[in-house]
Design an enzyme around this catalytic site. Structure first.
Site, PDB file in Angstrom:
ATOM      1  N   CYS A   1      48.489  76.189 157.406  1.00 19.58           N
ATOM      2  CA  CYS A   1      46.514  75.370 157.783  1.00 19.58           C
ATOM      3  C   CYS A   1      47.219  74.359 158.883  1.00 19.58           C
ATOM      4  O   CYS A   1      47.770  73.071 159.388  1.00 19.58           O
ATOM      5  CB  CYS A   1      46.897  73.894 156.936  1.00 19.58           C
ATOM      6  SG  CYS A   1      46.015  72.668 155.877  1.00 19.58           S
TER       7      CYS A   1
ATOM      8  N   TYR B   1      35.404  76.135 159.102  1.00 26.73           N
ATOM      9  CA  TYR B   1      35.032  76.414 157.559  1.00 26.73           C
ATOM     10  C   TYR B   1      33.295  75.933 157.330  1.00 26.73           C
ATOM     11  O   TYR B   1      33.126  76.606 156.234  1.00 26.73           O
ATOM     12  CB  TYR B   1      36.093  74.991 157.140  1.00 26.73           C
ATOM     13  CG  TYR B   1      37.449  75.280 156.931  1.00 26.73           C
ATOM     14  CD1 TYR B   1      38.574  75.847 156.098  1.00 26.73           C
ATOM     15  CD2 TYR B   1      38.014  75.011 158.516  1.00 26.73           C
ATOM     16  CE1 TYR B   1      39.502  76.073 156.349  1.00 26.73           C
ATOM     17  CE2 TYR B   1      39.024  75.107 158.176  1.00 26.73           C
ATOM     18  CZ  TYR B   1      39.879  75.688 157.529  1.00 26.73           C
ATOM     19  OH  TYR B   1      41.621  76.237 157.536  1.00 26.73           O
TER      20      TYR B   1
END
Length: 317
Positions: free
Chosen positions: A49, A183
């Site tokens: 992440c 994203y």
């Protein structure tokens, strides 16, 4: 994983809208703030992440590794009904300190009615076992400022006072159009939303490519908060975002300045020791993208990250 994003974090026009952070209490001596105390907290992170990765870089750069313990979740999400992270790398498949199998256990122990995604980074108070901060945008700043008295003697000033307004302005761009921009492209559900995010992403990368032709780092010869924030996206670009999120106009290696800059940072211990490409590849290709046959790409060649960058010898105009 993508299905959950579509249901909860994509608007009617197909634009990805990241959920609001739930636990944002700041650090400090005032009533209601979190005390700055060595040994009191455990940071739950994932090497995959980017939001968690930047916390790990900062802890190493600032010498806070022995002040805040770290738990690492497995890169591939568990095959259960909810979107979660599992402590599958640990003996007994439980965090050795907090004794729970899933990140969700910590969130629900904090708030049984919690309805958002269970995200990393998550900072847990070891006295209560509850999540006290999961503010992925601002936690980095807390390490830099609120925890300053616990920094090692030669810790870099990642947020120098004279540059703060400029750093803040650049960070806004990096977050919206690059960190979150990949994203927005990858989880868009309409062609127009995808193309808008794609165009903004590469416009920003083009601008930073030019900027990094004039200085070693984003703000001269010193690493700052902004470099950490940009690096975590660059480190994932070719191994995950380029094909997994359809951000395929250019690879990182096609940008001469950005690519040399990324290698410059990677070859410094705090960045290299926290950059786990195997975790990144497994997470994005086996959990974060639609990949029904669970095929893990063999490439790209990661040895190129060790190639000389020469930016420490370069003269910038």
């Amino acid at each position: 994983m993508p299905t959950d994003y579509v249901k909860k974090e994509v608007d009617a026009q197909g634009n990805f809208k990241r959920q609001q952070t739930r636990f944002v209490t700041s650090f400090g001596p005032k009533e209601g703030q979190l005390p700055v105390e060595a040994g009191r907290y455990r940071l739950i992170a994932s090497y995959a992440c980017p939001w968690a990765h930047r916390q790990l870089i900062a802890l190493k750069l600032l010498g806070l590794e022995d002040k805040v313990s770290v738990g690492i979740v497995a890169p591939v999400r568990p095959k259960i009904e909810r979107t979660d992270w599992a402590f599958a790398l640990d003996a007994g498949q439980k965090d050795p300190v907090l004794k729970v199998p899933y990140l969700s256990d910590l969130y629900l122990a904090t708030d049984p009615n919690y309805e958002g995604r269970f995200t990393v980074p998550a900072l847990v108070d070891l006295q209560t076992g509850q999540v006290v901060n999961n503010d992925f945008l601002n936690l980095l700043r807390h390490w830099e400022l609120a925890w300053r008295d616990l920094h090692k003697k030669d810790a870099p000033d990642l947020y120098p006072e004279a540059l703060r307004s400029e750093i803040d302005a650049l960070n806004e761009v990096i977050y919206h159009d690059i960190n979150n921009g990949v994203y927005k492209a990858g989880f868009a559900t309409s062609q127009s939303a995808y193309e808008a995010a794609y165009d903004r992403l590469f416009e920003r990368l083009d601008t930073l490519e030019e900027r990094l032709g004039h200085s070693r780092y984003l703000f001269g010869d010193q690493i700052t908060d902004s470099d950490i924030r940009l690096y975590v996206t660059l480190a994932r670009f070719d191994v995950a975002y380029y094909n997994g999120f359809n951000t395929n106009r250019n690879r990182l290696v096609d940008f001469p300045n950005l690519w040399a800059y990324a290698r410059d940072l990677y070859q410094q211990p705090a960045f290299k020791e926290t950059t786990k490409f195997d975790h990144i590849k497994k997470h994005y290709h086996l959990s974060a993208t639609i990949n029904p046959h669970q095929i893990l790409p063999k490439g790209p060649d990661l040895s190129v990250w060790e190639e000389p960058h020469e930016r420490d010898r370069q003269t910038f105009a």
